[in-house]
Design a protein around this motif. Structure first.
Motif, PDB file in Angstrom:
ATOM      1  N   UNK A  70      53.554 120.625 -26.645  1.00 32.30           N
ATOM      2  CA  UNK A  70      52.824 121.780 -26.135  1.00 32.30           C
ATOM      3  C   UNK A  70      51.324 121.500 -26.068  1.00 32.30           C
ATOM      4  N   UNK A  71      50.810 120.779 -27.057  1.00 33.94           N
ATOM      5  CA  UNK A  71      49.400 120.420 -27.044  1.00 33.94           C
ATOM      6  C   UNK A  71      49.089 119.490 -25.875  1.00 33.94           C
ATOM      7  N   UNK A  72      50.006 118.576 -25.593  1.00 30.39           N
ATOM      8  CA  UNK A  72      49.831 117.683 -24.448  1.00 30.39           C
ATOM      9  C   UNK A  72      49.717 118.475 -23.144  1.00 30.39           C
ATOM     10  N   UNK A  73      50.583 119.473 -22.989  1.00 27.53           N
ATOM     11  CA  UNK A  73      50.556 120.287 -21.766  1.00 27.53           C
ATOM     12  C   UNK A  73      49.226 121.024 -21.630  1.00 27.53           C
ATOM     13  N   UNK A  74      48.748 121.575 -22.747  1.00 26.14           N
ATOM     14  CA  UNK A  74      47.466 122.286 -22.717  1.00 26.14           C
ATOM     15  C   UNK A  74      46.318 121.320 -22.453  1.00 26.14           C
ATOM     16  N   UNK A  75      46.420 120.121 -22.990  1.00 25.14           N
ATOM     17  CA  UNK A  75      45.391 119.106 -22.748  1.00 25.14           C
ATOM     18  C   UNK A  75      45.283 118.790 -21.260  1.00 25.14           C
ATOM     19  N   UNK A  76      46.416 118.647 -20.585  1.00 30.17           N
ATOM     20  CA  UNK A  76      46.382 118.342 -19.149  1.00 30.17           C
ATOM     21  C   UNK A  76      45.708 119.481 -18.384  1.00 30.17           C
ATOM     22  N   UNK A  77      45.937 120.717 -18.817  1.00 33.02           N
ATOM     23  CA  UNK A  77      45.293 121.872 -18.177  1.00 33.02           C
ATOM     24  C   UNK A  77      43.773 121.813 -18.360  1.00 33.02           C
ATOM     25  N   UNK A  78      43.330 121.454 -19.554  1.00 26.68           N
ATOM     26  CA  UNK A  78      41.892 121.380 -19.818  1.00 26.68           C
ATOM     27  C   UNK A  78      41.241 120.257 -19.016  1.00 26.68           C
TER      28      UNK A  78
ATOM     29  N   UNK B 293      52.822 111.738 -15.338  1.00 29.66           N
ATOM     30  CA  UNK B 293      51.823 110.688 -15.529  1.00 29.66           C
ATOM     31  C   UNK B 293      52.472 109.534 -16.281  1.00 29.66           C
ATOM     32  N   UNK B 294      52.263 108.336 -15.786  1.00 24.89           N
ATOM     33  CA  UNK B 294      52.858 107.152 -16.387  1.00 24.89           C
ATOM     34  C   UNK B 294      51.953 106.651 -17.512  1.00 24.89           C
ATOM     35  N   UNK B 295      52.094 107.232 -18.695  1.00 25.90           N
ATOM     36  CA  UNK B 295      51.245 106.862 -19.815  1.00 25.90           C
ATOM     37  C   UNK B 295      51.616 105.496 -20.397  1.00 25.90           C
ATOM     38  N   UNK B 296      52.671 104.880 -19.877  1.00 20.72           N
ATOM     39  CA  UNK B 296      52.994 103.516 -20.294  1.00 20.72           C
ATOM     40  C   UNK B 296      51.984 102.498 -19.754  1.00 20.72           C
TER      41      UNK B 296
ATOM     42  N   UNK C  74      43.635 111.645 -17.338  1.00 15.83           N
ATOM     43  CA  UNK C  74      44.672 112.276 -18.150  1.00 15.83           C
ATOM     44  C   UNK C  74      45.145 111.288 -19.215  1.00 15.83           C
ATOM     45  N   UNK C  75      45.368 111.779 -20.400  1.00 22.07           N
ATOM     46  CA  UNK C  75      45.884 110.942 -21.483  1.00 22.07           C
ATOM     47  C   UNK C  75      46.849 111.759 -22.322  1.00 22.07           C
ATOM     48  N   UNK C  76      47.447 111.141 -23.357  1.00 21.11           N
ATOM     49  CA  UNK C  76      48.572 111.778 -24.039  1.00 21.11           C
ATOM     50  C   UNK C  76      48.424 111.765 -25.555  1.00 21.11           C
ATOM     51  N   UNK C  77      48.450 112.961 -26.132  1.00 21.56           N
ATOM     52  CA  UNK C  77      48.476 113.110 -27.590  1.00 21.56           C
ATOM     53  C   UNK C  77      49.792 112.562 -28.140  1.00 21.56           C
ATOM     54  N   UNK C  78      50.897 112.879 -27.466  1.00 19.14           N
ATOM     55  CA  UNK C  78      52.218 112.428 -27.909  1.00 19.14           C
ATOM     56  C   UNK C  78      52.280 110.905 -27.935  1.00 19.14           C
TER      57      UNK C  78
END
Length: 245
Positions: free
Chosen positions: A157-165, A211-214, A137-141
């Protein structure tokens, strides 16, 4: 997961494999692979042949394998191939920023079709084993924040959809990696955590998953501690396949 917990995991001793190496581990990756390869130090990690290139998509990887796999097999005899791609399919770059390639199932289906084609390669090469590695998992934001976007929160919203994909693709990957010892580490587990919160004025407590994207440098590429954890996870899996029991 916190960086402290990752460091504790790294401090745990591991056992060297028994016997001689029987398969050469080859990892075909996008730029994520370079961030792990830089930390290779022990004998098993240094045996890995990294074939990493920034921006590589699944279809690029498939083409690379058709062109280069025969030479790899001639050189090494037996190859255990690990394919770690997908990030560059799901999001697209526009100047410095990224966005979801599409919110439809088109990209996911295209990746699944390419995975199917890659999985047929051992039918043509008897000394080849293949494993598809899961997409972290990674983050557009987070990436667009790192790159200085004026309104990175607009990509939530794109981040949420990305996690689904990513979830859908990893579920498929777990299904195709069906043979013993031929599964992928679940990379996103090393990012995941839970927190308690009370919704509104209610007294009940709920759990929020995050998810801890830090733990990433930029939302996509792992910082040193996470990179070392992923390298250790992959190497432990490789030892089960590439060395004699």
């Amino acid at each position: 997961m916190s960086e402290n917990r990752l460091r504790k995991y790294l401090n745990r001793a591991t056992s060297p494999p028994r016997g001689h190496r029987k398969f050469k581990p080859v990892i075909l990756s996008d730029s994520k692979g370079n961030h792990l390869a830089n930390h290779c130090s022990n004998e098993q990690e240094l045996e890995i042949n990294w074939c990493a290139k920034g921006g590589r998509k699944f279809e690029h990887g498939h083409r690379w394998l058709i062109e280069n796999l025969p030479a790899k097999l001639t050189r090494h005899g037996k190859v255990s191939l690990y394919v770690w791609l997908g990030t560059c399919n799901l999001t697209s770059v526009n100047k410095d920023y990224i966005s979801l390639t599409t919110d439809l199932d088109e990209t996911v289906n295209k990746i699944i079709n390419t995975i199917t084609e890659i999985r047929t390669l051992p039918e043509r090469h008897e000394n080849l084993k293949t494993t598809i590695l899961e997409i972290p998992n990674y983050s557009i934001v987070k990436w667009n924040t790192y790159k200085g976007h004026s309104d990175p929160s607009s990509f939530k919203d794109q981040d949420d959809k990305l996690q689904d994909q990513i979830h859908a693709l990893n579920k498929h990957i777990r299904g195709v990696n069906s043979k013993p010892n031929r599964h992928s580490p679940i990379f996103s587990t090393d990012l995941s955590g839970n927190s308690k919160y009370k919704p509104g004025n209610k007294n009940t407590t709920k759990t929020r998953h995050y998810y801890n994207f830090n733990l990433y440098k930029d939302g996509i590429h792992p910082e040193n501690t996470l990179a070392k954890v992923w390298l250790k996870n992959i190497t432990e899996q490789i030892k089960k396949v590439c060395w004699e029991a």
